[in-house]
Design a protein around this motif. Sequence first.
Motif, PDB file in Angstrom:
ATOM      1  N   PHE A  65      48.042  80.165  72.106  1.00  0.00           N
ATOM      2  CA  PHE A  65      47.404  79.150  71.256  1.00  0.00           C
ATOM      3  C   PHE A  65      48.114  77.807  71.339  1.00  0.00           C
ATOM      4  CE2 PHE A  65      50.795  80.554  68.410  1.00  0.00           C
ATOM      5  CZ  PHE A  65      51.218  79.351  67.861  1.00  0.00           C
ATOM      6  N   LYS A  66      49.333  77.784  71.879  1.00  0.00           N
ATOM      7  CA  LYS A  66      50.089  76.537  71.935  1.00  0.00           C
ATOM      8  C   LYS A  66      49.298  75.443  72.667  1.00  0.00           C
ATOM      9  CE  LYS A  66      54.018  78.031  70.004  1.00  0.00           C
ATOM     10  NZ  LYS A  66      53.938  79.500  69.867  1.00  0.00           N
ATOM     11  N   ASN A  92      56.444  80.162  74.859  1.00  0.00           N
ATOM     12  CA  ASN A  92      55.063  79.692  75.029  1.00  0.00           C
ATOM     13  C   ASN A  92      54.909  78.174  74.889  1.00  0.00           C
ATOM     14  OD1 ASN A  92      53.796  82.077  75.728  1.00  0.00           O
ATOM     15  ND2 ASN A  92      53.588  82.726  73.593  1.00  0.00           N
ATOM     16  N   VAL A 191      53.873  84.833  62.054  1.00  0.00           N
ATOM     17  CA  VAL A 191      54.552  83.613  61.602  1.00  0.00           C
ATOM     18  C   VAL A 191      55.953  83.501  62.205  1.00  0.00           C
ATOM     19  CG1 VAL A 191      55.562  82.455  59.591  1.00  0.00           C
ATOM     20  CG2 VAL A 191      53.267  83.422  59.441  1.00  0.00           C
ATOM     21  N   GLY A 192      56.174  82.383  62.898  1.00  0.00           N
ATOM     22  CA  GLY A 192      57.497  82.059  63.423  1.00  0.00           C
ATOM     23  C   GLY A 192      57.977  80.784  62.749  1.00  0.00           C
ATOM     24  N   ASN A 193      57.635  79.642  63.323  1.00  0.00           N
ATOM     25  CA  ASN A 193      57.913  78.356  62.679  1.00  0.00           C
ATOM     26  C   ASN A 193      56.914  78.039  61.578  1.00  0.00           C
ATOM     27  OD1 ASN A 193      60.241  76.906  63.649  1.00  0.00           O
ATOM     28  ND2 ASN A 193      59.282  76.988  65.667  1.00  0.00           N
ATOM     29  N   ALA A 194      55.825  78.802  61.543  1.00  0.00           N
ATOM     30  CA  ALA A 194      54.781  78.653  60.519  1.00  0.00           C
ATOM     31  C   ALA A 194      53.901  77.422  60.726  1.00  0.00           C
ATOM     32  CB  ALA A 194      55.371  78.661  59.106  1.00  0.00           C
ATOM     33  N   GLY A 195      53.910  76.869  61.932  1.00  0.00           N
ATOM     34  CA  GLY A 195      53.013  75.761  62.237  1.00  0.00           C
ATOM     35  C   GLY A 195      51.567  76.240  62.320  1.00  0.00           C
ATOM     36  N   ASN A 196      51.371  77.404  62.891  1.00  0.00           N
ATOM     37  CA  ASN A 196      50.001  77.857  63.139  1.00  0.00           C
ATOM     38  C   ASN A 196      49.289  78.275  61.855  1.00  0.00           C
ATOM     39  OD1 ASN A 196      48.054  77.987  65.151  1.00  0.00           O
ATOM     40  ND2 ASN A 196      48.418  80.176  65.558  1.00  0.00           N
ATOM     41  N   ALA A 245      58.647  85.737  70.649  1.00  0.00           N
ATOM     42  CA  ALA A 245      57.930  84.502  70.286  1.00  0.00           C
ATOM     43  C   ALA A 245      58.108  84.149  68.812  1.00  0.00           C
ATOM     44  CB  ALA A 245      56.443  84.631  70.616  1.00  0.00           C
ATOM     45  N   ILE A 246      58.464  85.141  67.982  1.00  0.00           N
ATOM     46  CA  ILE A 246      58.679  84.858  66.554  1.00  0.00           C
ATOM     47  C   ILE A 246      60.120  85.189  66.151  1.00  0.00           C
ATOM     48  CG2 ILE A 246      56.289  84.953  65.792  1.00  0.00           C
ATOM     49  CD1 ILE A 246      56.713  87.887  65.009  1.00  0.00           C
ATOM     50  N   GLU A 292      50.736  89.931  73.723  1.00  0.00           N
ATOM     51  CA  GLU A 292      52.185  90.079  73.751  1.00  0.00           C
ATOM     52  C   GLU A 292      52.670  90.640  72.407  1.00  0.00           C
ATOM     53  OE1 GLU A 292      54.804  86.564  73.268  1.00  0.00           O
ATOM     54  OE2 GLU A 292      53.046  85.433  73.919  1.00  0.00           O
ATOM     55  N   ALA A 294      54.645  89.704  69.862  1.00  0.00           N
ATOM     56  CA  ALA A 294      54.553  88.868  68.651  1.00  0.00           C
ATOM     57  C   ALA A 294      53.123  88.822  68.125  1.00  0.00           C
ATOM     58  CB  ALA A 294      55.042  87.451  68.944  1.00  0.00           C
ATOM     59  N   SER A 295      52.165  88.762  69.029  1.00  0.00           N
ATOM     60  CA  SER A 295      50.760  88.641  68.637  1.00  0.00           C
ATOM     61  C   SER A 295      50.285  89.859  67.869  1.00  0.00           C
ATOM     62  CB  SER A 295      49.895  88.478  69.881  1.00  0.00           C
ATOM     63  OG  SER A 295      50.396  87.452  70.699  1.00  0.00           O
ATOM     64  N   THR A 322      48.051  85.689  69.234  1.00  0.00           N
ATOM     65  CA  THR A 322      48.580  84.394  69.642  1.00  0.00           C
ATOM     66  C   THR A 322      48.812  84.207  71.141  1.00  0.00           C
ATOM     67  OG1 THR A 322      50.664  85.372  68.936  1.00  0.00           O
ATOM     68  CG2 THR A 322      49.651  83.787  67.446  1.00  0.00           C
ATOM     69  N   GLY A 323      49.174  85.293  71.848  1.00  0.00           N
ATOM     70  CA  GLY A 323      49.515  85.131  73.261  1.00  0.00           C
ATOM     71  C   GLY A 323      49.119  86.337  74.114  1.00  0.00           C
TER      72      GLY A 323
END
Length: 359
Positions: A65-66, A92, A191-196, A245-246, A292, A294-295, A322-323
């Motif tokens: 999604f990046k 990613n 949720v990683g950085n929580a931007g998405n 990724a997270i 992947e 994380a997704s 997500t990926g």
Amino acid sequence: MPFRTRYTGLIDKYRDRLPVHDDTRIISLGEGNTPLVRLHNIPRMLGKDVDIYIKYEGLNPTGSFKDRGMTLAVTKAVEEGSKAIICASTGNTSAAAAAYAARAGITAFVLIPDGKIALGKLAQAMMHGAVVIQIKGNFDAGMQLVKEVGEDAPVTIVNSINPFRIQGQKTAAFEILEELGSAPDFHCIPVGNAGNITAHWMGYTEYHEHGIVNSRPRMVGYQAAGSAPFMRGKMVDEPETVATAIRIGHPQSWDKAWKVQKESNGWFDECTDETILAAQKLLAEEEGIFCEPASATSLAGAMQDIETGKIPEGSKIVCTLTGHGLKDPDTAIRQSAAPVKAVEATLEQVKAIILDNLK
Ligand SMILES: *Cc1c(COP(=O)(O)O)cnc(C)c1O
């Protein structure tokens, strides 16, 4: 019969909802417009009356999604005259930055954690000609450095602290609403950085405020148990998870994500690495969808909450994948059965194996 208009990427499609001008040179690889796939077999296995859709973001041009955020971030960087972009990345973001920089004819600098990046992502950054800087530190350390570099070097930061990333990524929510015709009851997302999660809420809210839909989903953010600052209520200094990724202990959109949780009446939860990998395998084996690790956290978490009834029967649920699974071939191979041992190239031997393995 009329032909369909060619799809030329999400900036073109959502031009009137994004910060671009008529004469902006758009840097696009045809991102967005990803499939929303309804699951058949997993809900049946769960024995629950739930409607689960997968938003397969792994089918974006660089496999995550990046790209949605990167098309806009790079478009704006070029518009503002920038000749270089920089990001810290678990993989990613660096792949997307590298590809869009190549497309734009500018330089991408990417900081990645030494040895903790999935093979496919590293291959992408290298192949697209990014300057790959491996640091002896994790994502959070790389992010700190990038912020410092960004202060005095002529480079544009394209991590999700760049507001154009969030603007681009909100279009995933638009697509979901257009396809379903209304908001799902729950939107489950890693949720990683929580931007998405922040971006999706922005997208849902815009269509709601414009009266295009009359409701919004409850946003549910899932983290890996070893890397779950939103569950601990504070930053995590040594995040650890197979879902690289997270693997983020200091989320950049901390306050924004808490606001999403409150406004949407949603929640955060965590999944063990074991349940994340099990969900990844289940999706691949039962639905033919390869994502992947994380997704798979979105589905792993949704399944936990469906099981306990926190997500009740009768719900319509969207899980963001997500990926793409090909990003991390090592983890995929490690958790799969080894191929059948090599046999003689004879009909007899091959036939014996087939008869042994028919379902
Ligand atoms: C970046 C990424 C995430 C996390 O997204 P945030 O916006 O950082 O919360 C999850 N999964 C994959 C595959 C990613 O690349």
